[in-house]
Design a protein around this motif. Structure first.
Motif, PDB file in Angstrom:
ATOM      1  N   SER A   1     -57.909  14.182 -11.495  1.00 15.06           N
ATOM      2  CA  SER A   1     -58.472  12.932 -12.022  1.00 15.06           C
ATOM      3  C   SER A   1     -58.566  11.860 -10.945  1.00 15.06           C
ATOM      4  N   ARG A   2     -58.213  12.216  -9.710  1.00 11.79           N
ATOM      5  CA  ARG A   2     -58.321  11.322  -8.548  1.00 11.79           C
ATOM      6  C   ARG A   2     -57.434  10.092  -8.665  1.00 11.79           C
ATOM      7  N   LEU A   3     -56.381  10.168  -9.475  1.00 14.80           N
ATOM      8  CA  LEU A   3     -55.490   9.020  -9.641  1.00 14.80           C
ATOM      9  C   LEU A   3     -54.719   8.722  -8.363  1.00 14.80           C
ATOM     10  N   HIS A   4     -54.567   9.729  -7.508  1.00 17.99           N
ATOM     11  CA  HIS A   4     -53.852   9.516  -6.250  1.00 17.99           C
ATOM     12  C   HIS A   4     -54.611   8.615  -5.280  1.00 17.99           C
ATOM     13  N   GLU A   5     -55.878   8.384  -5.561  1.00 16.49           N
ATOM     14  CA  GLU A   5     -56.650   7.477  -4.722  1.00 16.49           C
ATOM     15  C   GLU A   5     -56.167   6.028  -4.873  1.00 16.49           C
ATOM     16  N   VAL A   6     -55.631   5.715  -6.053  1.00 18.65           N
ATOM     17  CA  VAL A   6     -55.163   4.350  -6.308  1.00 18.65           C
ATOM     18  C   VAL A   6     -53.655   4.290  -6.557  1.00 18.65           C
ATOM     19  N   ASN A   7     -52.983   5.431  -6.460  1.00 24.34           N
ATOM     20  CA  ASN A   7     -51.522   5.522  -6.569  1.00 24.34           C
ATOM     21  C   ASN A   7     -51.032   6.424  -5.449  1.00 24.34           C
ATOM     22  N   LYS A   8     -50.625   5.846  -4.333  1.00 25.28           N
ATOM     23  CA  LYS A   8     -50.312   6.629  -3.126  1.00 25.28           C
ATOM     24  C   LYS A   8     -48.856   7.072  -3.017  1.00 25.28           C
ATOM     25  N   HIS A   9     -48.055   6.776  -4.047  1.00 27.64           N
ATOM     26  CA  HIS A   9     -46.641   7.183  -4.027  1.00 27.64           C
ATOM     27  C   HIS A   9     -46.387   8.083  -5.236  1.00 27.64           C
ATOM     28  N   TYR A  10     -45.842   9.274  -4.993  1.00 24.93           N
ATOM     29  CA  TYR A  10     -45.608  10.216  -6.091  1.00 24.93           C
ATOM     30  C   TYR A  10     -44.189  10.769  -5.982  1.00 24.93           C
ATOM     31  N   THR A  11     -43.428  10.641  -7.079  1.00 20.05           N
ATOM     32  CA  THR A  11     -42.071  11.180  -7.129  1.00 20.05           C
ATOM     33  C   THR A  11     -42.036  12.416  -8.013  1.00 20.05           C
ATOM     34  N   LEU A  12     -41.519  13.505  -7.458  1.00 19.97           N
ATOM     35  CA  LEU A  12     -41.383  14.761  -8.207  1.00 19.97           C
ATOM     36  C   LEU A  12     -40.170  14.636  -9.134  1.00 19.97           C
ATOM     37  N   LEU A  13     -40.369  13.893 -10.203  1.00 16.04           N
ATOM     38  CA  LEU A  13     -39.276  13.553 -11.111  1.00 16.04           C
ATOM     39  C   LEU A  13     -38.811  14.760 -11.926  1.00 16.04           C
ATOM     40  N   ASN A  14     -39.764  15.605 -12.313  1.00 20.43           N
ATOM     41  CA  ASN A  14     -39.461  16.799 -13.127  1.00 20.43           C
ATOM     42  C   ASN A  14     -38.711  16.444 -14.411  1.00 20.43           C
ATOM     43  N   HIS A  15     -39.044  15.292 -14.994  1.00 20.38           N
ATOM     44  CA  HIS A  15     -38.332  14.851 -16.200  1.00 20.38           C
ATOM     45  C   HIS A  15     -38.829  15.564 -17.452  1.00 20.38           C
TER      46      HIS A  15
ATOM     47  N   LEU B   1     -35.936  13.377  -5.501  1.00 13.84           N
ATOM     48  CA  LEU B   1     -34.652  12.755  -5.769  1.00 13.84           C
ATOM     49  C   LEU B   1     -33.535  13.489  -5.032  1.00 13.84           C
ATOM     50  N   THR B   2     -32.524  12.751  -4.590  1.00 12.69           N
ATOM     51  CA  THR B   2     -31.343  13.392  -4.014  1.00 12.69           C
ATOM     52  C   THR B   2     -30.610  14.115  -5.145  1.00 12.69           C
ATOM     53  N   PRO B   3     -29.777  15.111  -4.813  1.00 10.34           N
ATOM     54  CA  PRO B   3     -29.021  15.810  -5.867  1.00 10.34           C
ATOM     55  C   PRO B   3     -28.225  14.862  -6.760  1.00 10.34           C
ATOM     56  N   ASP B   4     -27.607  13.830  -6.165  1.00  8.18           N
ATOM     57  CA  ASP B   4     -26.814  12.886  -6.961  1.00  8.18           C
ATOM     58  C   ASP B   4     -27.692  12.072  -7.906  1.00  8.18           C
ATOM     59  N   GLU B   5     -28.833  11.604  -7.395  1.00  8.10           N
ATOM     60  CA  GLU B   5     -29.744  10.827  -8.236  1.00  8.10           C
ATOM     61  C   GLU B   5     -30.341  11.681  -9.341  1.00  8.10           C
ATOM     62  N   LYS B   6     -30.636  12.925  -8.988  1.00 13.29           N
ATOM     63  CA  LYS B   6     -31.203  13.850  -9.983  1.00 13.29           C
ATOM     64  C   LYS B   6     -30.205  14.067 -11.122  1.00 13.29           C
ATOM     65  N   LYS B   7     -28.927  14.256 -10.746  1.00 18.10           N
ATOM     66  CA  LYS B   7     -27.886  14.476 -11.749  1.00 18.10           C
ATOM     67  C   LYS B   7     -27.703  13.230 -12.631  1.00 18.10           C
ATOM     68  N   LYS B   8     -27.758  12.061 -11.999  1.00 18.23           N
ATOM     69  CA  LYS B   8     -27.594  10.805 -12.740  1.00 18.23           C
ATOM     70  C   LYS B   8     -28.754  10.612 -13.722  1.00 18.23           C
ATOM     71  N   MET B   9     -29.984  10.865 -13.244  1.00 17.44           N
ATOM     72  CA  MET B   9     -31.156  10.688 -14.082  1.00 17.44           C
ATOM     73  C   MET B   9     -31.159  11.701 -15.225  1.00 17.44           C
ATOM     74  N   GLN B  10     -30.767  12.916 -14.908  1.00 14.51           N
ATOM     75  CA  GLN B  10     -30.692  13.961 -15.928  1.00 14.51           C
ATOM     76  C   GLN B  10     -29.685  13.588 -17.009  1.00 14.51           C
ATOM     77  N   SER B  11     -28.538  13.099 -16.594  1.00 15.70           N
ATOM     78  CA  SER B  11     -27.494  12.712 -17.532  1.00 15.70           C
ATOM     79  C   SER B  11     -27.973  11.591 -18.454  1.00 15.70           C
ATOM     80  N   GLU B  12     -28.623  10.586 -17.882  1.00 13.49           N
ATOM     81  CA  GLU B  12     -29.140   9.470 -18.674  1.00 13.49           C
ATOM     82  C   GLU B  12     -30.223   9.937 -19.646  1.00 13.49           C
ATOM     83  N   GLY B  13     -31.078  10.838 -19.173  1.00 13.58           N
ATOM     84  CA  GLY B  13     -32.154  11.343 -20.015  1.00 13.58           C
ATOM     85  C   GLY B  13     -31.640  12.137 -21.202  1.00 13.58           C
ATOM     86  N   ARG B  14     -30.665  13.007 -20.958  1.00 15.89           N
ATOM     87  CA  ARG B  14     -30.142  13.847 -22.034  1.00 15.89           C
ATOM     88  C   ARG B  14     -29.290  13.066 -23.029  1.00 15.89           C
TER      89      ARG B  14
END
Length: 344
Positions: A229-243, A304-317
């Motif tokens: 959808s070419r959204l990366h043309e106007v959003n140049k930062h992408y985080t592989l959140l895997n949420h 995300l770093t392993p620690d941040e991933k674990k923190k985000m996962q915990s908050e999400g669940r």
């Protein structure tokens, strides 16, 4: 006399040729008359992995049924979006689809169940939780059947991430005050709201302009949809959140399925499993290529770093309990048990 015999011979040969031709025409007409045409529609581009999977399904069914069934594929939303396709299949005015779950929560809230945050963190976990006999595929098949749709197989969409215009998302705190466009999913919206983001449920066809004009800062979507959808043309930062890990289903109208012979029904389900396996494998190859293409076009990727991933996962669940009234306490309990089991 000699020439007369020759004339008769030529006449007889011509007559045989004409009869043979007529016979073949009748044969072809009979074949066409005996061939049932089934319509399959989906929203994906024809040359995408999902588009190719739909064509593969059609080809395999035609061969297995010895041309008694031909599936005509309508790609790229020719017959409408997922919501329209689901309604048409439920009513019986359309036969089949490769249907995307993410758009069907309006039809049934349970189609949103698999969008709870951080069910799976990687492909290995996704394979165990989203395919087979677990609560997610079981509940999905049950819900679709209640709307007159029989499941023939599943297909993979992708892990979702978040893109922004001018900020790397490296932690939960980085999401605070970011204006993020989200789909209609209650659980996805809830995850970002709890992180302090300002969520906006915006029609997809307005998203590019919203990002371009700065009405919103970012969006929640997978790599493929973001790139196509070419959204990366106007959003140049992408985080592989895997949420969120998103799937879809190969479905057929229940009455149409029941009208098939037992042998044909078996072919439809067998081919569904074959195509499911192929599509998932090819989809994951394509995801790697999209990352390289987006990097080449100036997109900065963050993991995300392993620690941040674990923190985000915990908050999400932790948020799952907020949806017990929506999805059912027992369903969430079963999912928690399955998720715990793959980590033991």
């Amino acid at each position: 006399m000699k020439y007369f015999k020759l004339y008769l011979l030529v006449l007889m040969i011509s007559f045989i040729v004409v009869l043979t031709g007529c016979s073949k025409d009748v044969e072809n007409a009979d074949a066409k008359e005996n061939t049932e045409v089934i319509r399959l529609a989906h929203i994906y581009p024809e040359n995408s992995v999902k588009g190719k999977a739909a064509e593969m399904y059609a080809d395999k069914i035609q061969k297995k049924t010895h041309n008694n069934i031909k599936i005509k594929v309508y790609p790229a939303s020719q017959l409408g979006g997922d919501e329209v396709l689901a309604q048409d299949i439920s009513r019986g005015t359309l036969d089949m689809s490769f249907i995307n779950h993410g758009s069907l929560s309006g039809m049934d809230k349970m189609m949103d169940f698999q969008y709870l945050p951080f069910i799976a963190n990687n492909y290995n976990e996704a394979d165990k939780l989203f395919y087979g006999n677990g609560i997610i595929p079981t509940l999905t098949k049950k819900t679709l059947l209640e709307h007159n749709m029989v499941t023939l197989g599943f297909f993979e969409n992708e892990f979702r991430g978040v893109s922004t215009s001018d900020k790397d998302i490296k932690s939960l705190e980085d999401l605070k005050d970011q204006k993020i466009r989200v789909p209609g999913s209650k659980s996805i919206q809830g995850f970002f709201n709890n992180a302090g983001a300002q969520t906006e449920v915006m029609p997809f066809n307005e998203l590019y302009m919203g990002l371009q004009q700065g009405t919103i800062d970012g969006q929640d979507n997978g790599l493929m949809l973001t790139y196509e959808s070419r959204l990366h043309e106007v959003n140049k930062h992408y985080t592989l959140l895997n949420h969120v890990y998103a799937t879809g289903t190969i479905v057929i109208n229940q009455d149409k399925y029941k009208s098939l012979t037992k042998e044909q029904q078996k072919h439809f389900k067998d081919v569904g499993k074959e195509v499911e396996k192929w599509q998932i494998k090819e989809n994951r190859k394509e995801t790697k290529r999209y990352i390289e293409d987006m990097k080449a076009e100036g997109v900065k990727f963050t993991e995300l770093t392993p620690d941040e991933k674990k923190k985000m996962q915990s908050e999400g669940r932790k948020q799952w309990k907020n949806y017990e009234d929506l999805y059912g306490k027992e369903n969430i309990r079963k999912l928690q048990k399955e998720v715990s089991a793959i980590h033991d």
